[in-house]
Scaffold this active site. Structure first.
Site, PDB file in Angstrom:
ATOM      1  CB  THR A  14      16.196 -78.227  -6.002  1.00 51.14           C
ATOM      2  OG1 THR A  14      16.786 -77.768  -6.122  1.00 51.14           O
ATOM      3  CG2 THR A  14      15.305 -76.489  -5.523  1.00 51.14           C
ATOM      4  CE  LYS A 106       9.576 -74.803 -14.643  1.00 52.35           C
ATOM      5  NZ  LYS A 106      10.425 -73.604 -13.512  1.00 52.35           N
ATOM      6  CD  GLU A 130      -1.729 -76.786  -8.832  1.00 53.48           C
ATOM      7  OE1 GLU A 130      -3.570 -76.949  -8.892  1.00 53.48           O
ATOM      8  OE2 GLU A 130      -1.203 -76.548  -9.287  1.00 53.48           O
ATOM      9  N   GLY A 135       5.308 -72.827  -9.042  1.00 51.76           N
ATOM     10  CA  GLY A 135       5.203 -73.782  -7.638  1.00 51.76           C
ATOM     11  C   GLY A 135       4.483 -73.817  -6.595  1.00 51.76           C
ATOM     12  CD  GLU A 191      13.525 -72.967 -15.062  1.00 54.56           C
ATOM     13  OE1 GLU A 191      13.473 -74.749 -15.354  1.00 54.56           O
ATOM     14  OE2 GLU A 191      13.282 -73.179 -13.862  1.00 54.56           O
ATOM     15  CE  LYS A 206       6.561 -72.042 -14.337  1.00 58.06           C
ATOM     16  NZ  LYS A 206       7.840 -70.865 -13.470  1.00 58.06           N
TER      17      LYS A 206
END
Ligand code: HSE
Length: 438
Positions: A14, A106, A130, A135, A191, A206
């Site tokens: 993706t 992450k 980042e 996202g 996920e 995160k």
């Protein structure tokens, strides 16, 4: 002056597809911002058919990702396969070959960030991440750079798009949990192992990263208290709304004088707060700085193009800085190396919070009074108490109660006392409340 930057992309999933698309479609825009031609020189992808669907004939396709990290023509490796196994070895190899690395991973940063950052420092390359948090929202840059003049006091965020989507669909469209999860998977938000989403692990990765860059503490995933949404009952979502709250899966980190809170759990927040109205796969992060006050960041937390937007921002940052003498002039974790200092992470029993409690009690007169007495004995204030009507004929009523601020171990004691009462017919539901006051 180097005018061309060759990218090695690992993973045609993706986010890989989204990154390729942005670099191609926004090629001129990116050139105007960097003065560089940024090319996907090679793609590593085991599924050759999938690779060919994404890249054109000019891009080399490696079946073995360990070949791409060795390719001398490549300046920057972008790791987009996820997980903490092969991806870790690939990132290490890329750094050892003196390549800059950008990742959206992450789990990798939360679990192995410390050692990877050390390795990157040793090789004087950058490790940019980042896209790993929230996202498309540039939250790393905002905390690390935009708010650098502040002492960060706390961060609270909706950091997982999948669970926010599920909670929204359960409430708005009355969808069953599994149906909503399937939709989130079909939309590409979840996920590979969706238990990471629904059990709160992804949000925990995160918030761990955010706590580190906000407070200058080592990345410490093992210290996070994690509760997901799989045990959340629809009736609590409804009851919470009736008393003016929405339930969101929040990542929460707070800085105290000698300790830090680090936790993920379903949380009641006042419905009037902006964050309470962040629905679907969207993310929102509220950051409280000691000078700026509260700041709020909102955007798509998952999906191909939003996540790739953050990946490409990292590429542009690197492209702009390649000529500078030090490529890591912004400390990777926000604080200079020797100033990253461990702090005690509070056990969940030691945090202070307001609580929402739901009791399933035998419908007998005086039962509410009995609950109240226990609270009085412990000198704990009660804000709201609601007795629901009986809908079933089993004679059991739901009693909803909201406490004042109390240390969690004390509320646990009260719960234990009430749970053994003969009138109590089920496990007492306990959810934490955040008023989000600045
Ligand atoms: N599974 C993650 C989410 C993807 O739903 O937010 C973005 O990190």
């Amino acid at each position: 002056m180097q005018n061309k930057i060759n990218i090695g992309l690992i993973g045609a999933g993706t986010v890989g597809g989204g990154t390729y698309k942005i670099l191609k479609e926004n090629f001129s825009e990116i050139f105007r911002k960097t003065g560089k031609e940024i090319i996907v020189f090679a793609l590593a992808e085991k599924d050759l058919k999938r690779a060919k669907e994404i890249v054109d004939d000019k891009t080399i396709v490696y079946e073995d990702a360990f070949d791409i990290v060795k390719d001398k023509n490549i300046h920057v490796i972008i790791e987009l396969i996820g997980g903490t196994g092969v991806s870790k070895n690939l990132v290490e190899e890329a750094i050892k070959n003196n390549k800059h690395v950008i990742t959206a991973n992450k789990a990798l940063i939360a679990m192995h960030g410390e050692e990877l950052v050390s390795l990157a420092r040793e090789h004087n390359v950058n490790l940019a991440y980042e896209a790993a948090v929230a996202g498309g929202i540039p939250i790393i840059k905002s905390v690390r750079e935009g708010l650098a003049g502040n002492k960060i006091e706390w961060i609270v965020g909706i950091l997982n798009g999948t669970t926010n989507y599920i909670l929204t669909e359960m409430k708005e469209n009355n969808l069953a949990f599994d149906v909503a999860l399937k939709q989130a998977q079909d939309l590409g938000f979840a996920e590979a192992d969706p238990s990471f989403d629904i059990e709160g692990v992804d949000a925990a990765h995160k918030i761990t990263i955010l706590a580190s860059i906000a407070f200058g503490i080592p990345i410490n995933f093992n210290a996070v208290h994690i509760e997901g949404i799989s045990n959340l009952e629809q009736k609590d979502i409804i009851f919470a709304e009736e008393i003016g709250y929405k339930i969101k899966l929040l990542g929460i980190t707070k800085h105290h004088h000698d300790s830090v809170e680090l936790r993920v759990h379903p949380t009641l927040i006042p419905e009037k707060k902006l964050v309470a109205n962040v629905d679907g796969p969207m993310n929102a992060v509220l950051v409280q700085g000691n000078m700026v006050g509260p700041t709020l960041y909102y955007g798509a937390g998952a999906g191909a193009e939003p996540t790739a937007s953050a990946v490409v921002a990292d590429i542009i940052d690197l492209a702009r800085n390649l000529e500078s003498t030090s490529t890591t002039h912004i400390p990777i974790l926000g604080f200079i190396k020797d100033e990253i200092k461990p702090k005690k992470i509070l056990l969940i029993e030691d945090i202070t919070s307001e609580f929402y409690l739901r009791f399933s009690m035998q419908n007998e007169s005086g039962v509410v009074e009995k609950i109240k007495q226990v609270f009085e004995l412990h000198s704990i204030g009660i804000g709201v108490i609601v007795q629901k009507e009986i809908k079933k004929d089993d004679g059991i009523i739901d009693i909803i109660l909201v406490t004042s601020n109390i240390i969690e171990k004390n509320i646990n004691e009260i719960i234990n006392e009430i749970e053994v009462m003969p009138e109590n017919k089920n496990k007492i539901v306990k959810l934490r409340i955040e008023q989000l006051n600045s």
